[in-house]
Design an enzyme around this catalytic site. Sequence first.
Site, PDB file in Angstrom:
ATOM      1  NE  ARG A 272       4.457 -72.055 -49.835  1.00 41.70           N
ATOM      2  CZ  ARG A 272       5.643 -71.603 -50.224  1.00 41.70           C
ATOM      3  NH1 ARG A 272       5.722 -70.726 -51.188  1.00 41.70           N
ATOM      4  NH2 ARG A 272       6.728 -72.026 -49.625  1.00 41.70           N
TER       5      ARG A 272
ATOM      6  CB  SER B 190       6.552 -76.695 -40.114  1.00 43.23           C
ATOM      7  OG  SER B 190       7.067 -76.436 -41.384  1.00 43.23           O
TER       8      SER B 190
ATOM      9  CG  ASP C 275       9.198 -74.532 -40.268  1.00 36.90           C
ATOM     10  OD1 ASP C 275       9.776 -75.205 -39.391  1.00 36.90           O
ATOM     11  OD2 ASP C 275       8.257 -73.754 -40.006  1.00 36.90           O
TER      12      ASP C 275
HETATM   13  C1  BGC Z   1       6.755 -76.758 -34.656  1.00 41.18           C
HETATM   14  C2  BGC Z   1       8.117 -76.723 -35.303  1.00 41.18           C
HETATM   15  C3  BGC Z   1       8.168 -75.643 -36.347  1.00 41.18           C
HETATM   16  C4  BGC Z   1       7.725 -74.318 -35.770  1.00 41.18           C
HETATM   17  C5  BGC Z   1       7.735 -73.202 -36.793  1.00 41.18           C
HETATM   18  C6  BGC Z   1       6.364 -75.369 -34.170  1.00 41.18           C
HETATM   19  O1  BGC Z   1       5.068 -75.383 -33.706  1.00 41.18           O
HETATM   20  O2  BGC Z   1       6.729 -77.649 -33.580  1.00 41.18           O
HETATM   21  O3  BGC Z   1       8.416 -77.971 -35.866  1.00 41.18           O
HETATM   22  O4  BGC Z   1       9.478 -75.536 -36.834  1.00 41.18           O
HETATM   23  O5  BGC Z   1       6.431 -74.444 -35.243  1.00 41.18           O
HETATM   24  O6  BGC Z   1       6.873 -73.462 -37.853  1.00 41.18           O
END
Ligand code: BGC
Length: 506
Positions: free
Chosen positions: A128, A192, A246
Site C-alpha cells: 500500500r 514488516s 508494523d
Molecule cells: C515479521 C514481523 C512482523 C509480523 C507481523 C512477522 O513475520 O517477522 O516483523 O511484525 O510478521 O506482520
Amino acid sequence: MELCIKHTLSKYAKRLHKVVRRLVPNCDVRFLLSESGSGKGAAMVTAVAYRLASQRKQIDEILASFKLSKENLREVKTKMRAELEYGLKKETQPNATVKMLPTYVCGTPDGTEKGKFLSLDLGGTNFRVLLVKIRSGRRKSVRMYNKIFAIPLEIMQGTGEELFDHIVQCIADFLEYMGIKGARLPLGFTFSFPCRQASIDKGTLVGWTKGFKATDCEGEDVVDMLREAIKRRNEFDLDIVAVVNDTVGTMMTCGYEDPNCEIGLIAGTGSNVCYMEDMKNIEVVEGNEGKMCINTEWGGFGDNGCIDNIRTKYDKEVDEGSLNPGKQRYEKMTSGMYLGEIVRQILIDLTKHGLLFRGQISETLRTRGIFETKFLSQIESDRLALLQVRRILQQLGLDSTCDDSIIVKEVCGAVSRRAAQLCGAGLAAVVEKKRENRGVEHLKITVGVDGTLYKLHPHFSRILREMVKELAPQCDVTFMLSEDGSGKGAALITAVAKRLHSIGEN
Ligand code: BGC
C-alpha cells in the site's frame, strides 16, 4: 443418532446399550426397536458402534495433542520471559531467538505533529502507498488516502531488484494518481520483517518471513535498496525518514489516542509484539536515559527447541514445507499464514486413516495454502449452520458429509484455540516484564492491536484476552484496536522524527 435393534431386550442388547454409551459418551444414541431384526443385525450394530467409537477415539487423540494444560501455558510464559531477557543482554543477544531489535523510536507523538507525509506498507500479500495529512492543535486529526497494489508471487519470490522496482512503480502510479509527483514529501516505510536498525532510517533485513523470499535482500539495508530503485527509475525523489515495523506503527497509532499504550501486537498473517523498554535494560544501545521501543520479533521464539514439547507432528510438517524451515516456530503455531496449513495437515492425516472425506484425499486437499485464515474464521463462526460449513468446504473443492463438516469445525477450533492461548501466554510475559520494570504491584497498560486473526476470527481475541488475564493477574490490560496502524503509524513516526531532526538542526 438412531440405531435399530430387535425388540426383545436380551441381556446382550442391554450390554450393548451400556457399551455404546460408555464408548461414545458425547453422542446421544437412541435405540429404536426393530420388529424384524435378527442376531446378525445386533452383531452388525455392535460392529458399527465399535467402529464409530474407535473413530471418535482416534479423532480425539489427534485433537488432544493441541490441548495445552495450564502448566504448559505457564511454562510458555516463563520461557518467553527468559528469551526476552536473552535478547536484551549483550552477551546472549547474538544467539537469542527472540531478537529484541532496537527501533530508535524513543517517544510517542505529543499532538504537535503536522504536515503531509507518504507511507509505504509492505508485509502482507498487498503493498500500500498512502498520503497522510496530520493536523495538530485542538482540531488534531489524521486523514489518509491510499492505493492498494497486489504483489505477484513471482515478485515476492523473485530478485530483490525486481521487488524494489515493483514497489517504486507502485509509488509512481500513486503519485501520478494523487497529482503530487513533484512534491518531495517525507516518507515512512512500514516494512514488516525483522530489521536490525542502527538509526531510525536504516534497517538491515535479518531474514524474510511469511511468504517473502526475494533474493539478495537479506543482510542489506532496505532503505538503501529503496533509494537505489528510486534512482534507477529517475522520475521522482523521496525523503525517506523512517523505516518502521508494523507493530511499532500500531503502538504509535494507538498511543496517539491513549498515552498508556506502550505495547503493539500484530496477530495477522504474521505474529509479533513491540513494547517500550527502559534504555538502561537495552545493553546493545548506548545510553541509560528514557525509553526505546523494542521490536521483539517473538515469532522466532522456540527456534532453539525450547517449546518442542508442545509442537505436534503437524507443526513440524508445516515448518518443513515452509519457505523458512526451522525458523519462526512460534509464529507458525500462532499466525494466520500457517493456521490453515496446520488444519490441512490434520485433515490429510484424518483422511488417510479413513476418518474423513470417505478416505479419499482429493487434489484440493493436497494443495498447499487452500485453507486461508478467512475460511477458518468463517467455519468457526457460531452463526454458521453446518450446511454452510459444507458449502465452504465445497467451495474449496472438498466434498463433505455432515459428519465431515462437524469434524472439520472441531479441527479448526482446536488449532485456533491453541494459537490464541499461546499468543496470550507470550503477551502475559511482556506485560509482566513491563510491570516489573515499573516496580509496581499493579500495572494498568494498553496494548494496541492489529491483524486479521485478532480482528476477524470469531473466538481468537476473546481467548487471547482471557489467557492474559489468567497468566498476568496483576496487570490490567486494555486492548485497543488500531485503525490502520501501518499507514498512520509510519506517518506519525516520520512526523516525530522530522520534528526532532529540526530541533536538532536549530
Ligand atoms: C515479521 C514481523 C512482523 C509480523 C507481523 C512477522 O513475520 O517477522 O516483523 O511484525 O510478521 O506482520
